[in-house]
Scaffold this motif. Sequence first.
Motif, short mmCIF file in Angstrom:
data_model
loop_
_atom_site.label_atom_id
_atom_site.label_comp_id
_atom_site.label_asym_id
_atom_site.label_seq_id
_atom_site.Cartn_x
_atom_site.Cartn_y
_atom_site.Cartn_z
N GLY B 177 -5.92 22.94 89.11
CA GLY B 177 -5.55 21.76 88.29
C GLY B 177 -5.40 22.06 87.10
O GLY B 177 -5.36 23.26 86.59
N PRO B 178 -5.67 21.04 85.90
CA PRO B 178 -5.15 21.40 84.54
C PRO B 178 -6.36 22.28 84.11
O PRO B 178 -6.07 22.88 83.11
CB PRO B 178 -5.42 19.78 84.16
CG PRO B 178 -6.21 18.78 84.89
CD PRO B 178 -5.87 19.44 86.50
N TYR B 179 -7.54 22.31 84.74
CA TYR B 179 -8.64 23.42 83.93
C TYR B 179 -8.64 24.50 84.86
O TYR B 179 -9.93 25.08 84.97
CB TYR B 179 -9.97 22.60 84.03
CG TYR B 179 -9.69 21.42 83.27
CD1 TYR B 179 -9.50 21.30 81.77
CD2 TYR B 179 -9.78 19.98 84.08
CE1 TYR B 179 -9.23 20.02 81.31
CE2 TYR B 179 -9.69 18.76 83.24
CZ TYR B 179 -9.38 18.75 81.90
OH TYR B 179 -9.23 17.74 81.15
N GLY B 180 -7.79 24.98 85.79
CA GLY B 180 -7.63 26.10 86.43
C GLY B 180 -8.33 25.88 87.94
O GLY B 180 -8.26 24.88 88.23
N PRO B 181 -8.32 27.16 88.71
CA PRO B 181 -8.65 26.81 90.24
C PRO B 181 -10.01 26.38 90.30
O PRO B 181 -10.95 26.94 89.38
CB PRO B 181 -8.35 28.29 90.65
CG PRO B 181 -8.55 29.19 89.49
CD PRO B 181 -8.04 28.26 88.18
N ARG B 182 -10.23 26.00 91.42
CA ARG B 182 -11.61 25.59 91.68
C ARG B 182 -11.91 25.84 93.24
O ARG B 182 -11.03 25.67 94.15
CB ARG B 182 -12.05 23.86 91.66
CG ARG B 182 -12.18 23.65 90.28
CD ARG B 182 -13.19 22.56 90.12
NE ARG B 182 -12.75 21.22 90.39
CZ ARG B 182 -13.53 20.12 90.77
NH1 ARG B 182 -15.01 20.24 90.41
NH2 ARG B 182 -12.92 18.97 90.96
N GLN B 183 -13.06 26.37 93.69
CA GLN B 183 -13.42 26.43 95.05
C GLN B 183 -14.62 25.39 95.21
O GLN B 183 -15.66 25.42 94.72
CB GLN B 183 -14.00 27.87 95.13
CG GLN B 183 -13.11 28.80 94.85
CD GLN B 183 -13.27 30.14 95.23
OE1 GLN B 183 -14.15 30.40 96.00
NE2 GLN B 183 -12.42 31.29 94.81
N ILE B 184 -14.53 24.59 96.03
CA ILE B 184 -15.50 23.23 96.27
C ILE B 184 -15.77 23.32 97.46
O ILE B 184 -15.11 23.14 98.46
CB ILE B 184 -14.67 22.06 95.99
CG1 ILE B 184 -13.97 21.98 94.52
CG2 ILE B 184 -15.67 20.72 96.00
CD1 ILE B 184 -12.96 20.71 94.53
N PRO B 185 -17.10 23.64 97.86
CA PRO B 185 -17.68 23.95 99.21
C PRO B 185 -17.46 22.35 99.67
O PRO B 185 -17.57 21.21 99.11
CB PRO B 185 -19.01 23.95 98.98
CG PRO B 185 -19.35 24.57 97.76
CD PRO B 185 -18.24 24.14 96.81
N LEU B 186 -16.97 22.07 101.12
CA LEU B 186 -16.90 20.75 101.87
C LEU B 186 -18.21 20.00 101.42
O LEU B 186 -17.73 18.77 101.30
CB LEU B 186 -16.58 21.07 103.15
CG LEU B 186 -15.56 20.31 103.92
CD1 LEU B 186 -15.99 18.76 104.24
CD2 LEU B 186 -14.06 20.10 103.32
N ALA B 187 -19.34 20.42 101.51
CA ALA B 187 -20.46 19.71 101.43
C ALA B 187 -20.42 19.09 99.87
O ALA B 187 -21.32 17.91 99.96
CB ALA B 187 -21.64 20.46 101.63
N MET B 188 -19.61 19.55 99.15
CA MET B 188 -19.73 18.80 97.60
C MET B 188 -18.41 18.25 97.50
O MET B 188 -18.12 17.59 96.30
CB MET B 188 -19.82 19.88 96.67
CG MET B 188 -21.32 20.47 96.86
SD MET B 188 -21.49 22.04 95.77
CE MET B 188 -21.57 21.15 94.16
N PHE B 189 -17.61 18.09 98.27
CA PHE B 189 -16.07 17.60 98.00
C PHE B 189 -16.00 15.92 98.30
O PHE B 189 -15.57 15.41 97.26
CB PHE B 189 -15.17 18.15 99.09
CG PHE B 189 -13.80 17.35 98.96
CD1 PHE B 189 -12.82 18.13 97.95
CD2 PHE B 189 -13.20 16.52 99.71
CE1 PHE B 189 -11.48 17.81 97.69
CE2 PHE B 189 -11.83 16.17 99.47
CZ PHE B 189 -10.98 16.61 98.55
#
Lengths: 157, 323
Positions: B177-189
């Motif tokens: 995204g505009p602020y770089g990569p993210r790793q989002i656990p499914l539980a927080m998606f």
Amino acid sequence: MSLHFVEFELNGCQIDGMVEARRTLLDFLRCDVGCTGPHAGCEHGVCGACTVLVEGQAVRSCLMLAVQANGKTVETVEGLSGGPKELHPIQQLFREEFALQCGFCTPGFLMTLVALDRSEPRPNAAEMREALSGHLCRCTGYQGVLRVIDRLTEDRK
Amino acid sequence: MKPFALDHAASPDAALAALGKGATAIAGGTNLIDLMKLQIATPERLVSIRRTGLDRIAPDGDGLRIGALVTNADCAADPRVRQDWPLLSQAILAGASPQLRNRATTGGNLCQRTRCGYFYDTTQACNKREAGSGCAARDGFNRIHAVLGTSDACIATYPGDMAVALLALDAVVLTQGPYGPRQIPLAMFHREPGDDPTRDNVLQPGELITAVRLPAPTGGRQIYRKVRDRASYAFALVSVAVDLTMEEGRIARCALAFGSLGTVPWRDPAVEEVLIGQEPSPALFARAAEVLLHHARGFGANDFKIPLAARALAATLAQATKV
């Protein structure tokens, strides 16, 4: 308005046209090309009457934009048999087993079955039945279609 | 459908550039095109992301990385998925129809919208479709609606199956995204509705799902049980995903997630804590259901989901713990 040039192979013939981005593949085939085999049923991806093959895979042409078919291979019921007096073997089975009543849903059923019958490994009867759950028949003429599946899978029992 | 402009992105960077200018991403389109026909979604600009090369499944350490553009059909049929994460394959095959699974993608499936009838009916009040318009479902036909995670503003379920399996498998959503990569656990998606049901998930404007990462296989027994109005091709009333390991007659490890029960794919660590270390028994399963459903609240027509969830949980656990 955003106009796009699309070209793809339809039942072995190269076709092209200018389409609006919002034109669905179903409307393009039916209204622009005059290929009316895929039927507009629910137009929300539920009933299966609009099913065509794109790159050999059965998909809903009502939930796909015509521009998304650009450069692909598209097959409809019109391309199944060799000519107007001939039937594809699966169409012949539909005829022999009375697997249709009004016929509105039939092109969709046929396209899904043709794709399954071509796939490797060839699916068994249970897998074919499951795949047909994506096709609704308002005449509830399902028993004939199930007899077609039985005959298609006779050699795999 | 309202007219819109369409571009094809040839790379993730090109897609991100278009998203940054306000375009909406389209992949398989099996949900978005339907929403556009009904004018629930009216994007002025679409960017097709099908040719961005994000359509591969590749090993990722001991885990697996599933590209956002991998179709549901390809993911469910992948030999690695079937061997080591069968829960995911089972859940995908329990959803939609083969013709839709041939088009629908991994990233798109995660972003699919609710099937609440009032969300789809533009003549009705719906806070998810139009903020502040009200919720017709609370006092309306709410048989398919959520009993957990609801708010005054919204009681719609997240309807999918795939995400429920991914939640039980501790998957991670990878984005750019505009602020770089993210790793989002499914539980927080996915987001519970709270007072802003319009946003189903935590994706920011301009952010693109690039892949889903599965952690190393657990080797547990994995079962996806989906209860619905007919045997196939219907959304869940309640679904249960379990990944469970037995050791010496006791439950050594257990992950449980539930679909169509909450406003988001539902996982409650307290339920798993009840089970871990215990010998399986109907009384234990009932205790787990009590913990799961302690805060559940029905809205009339969907009251039945509470006992149904308890029974579906007990049946799934009985099957998963059977010697």
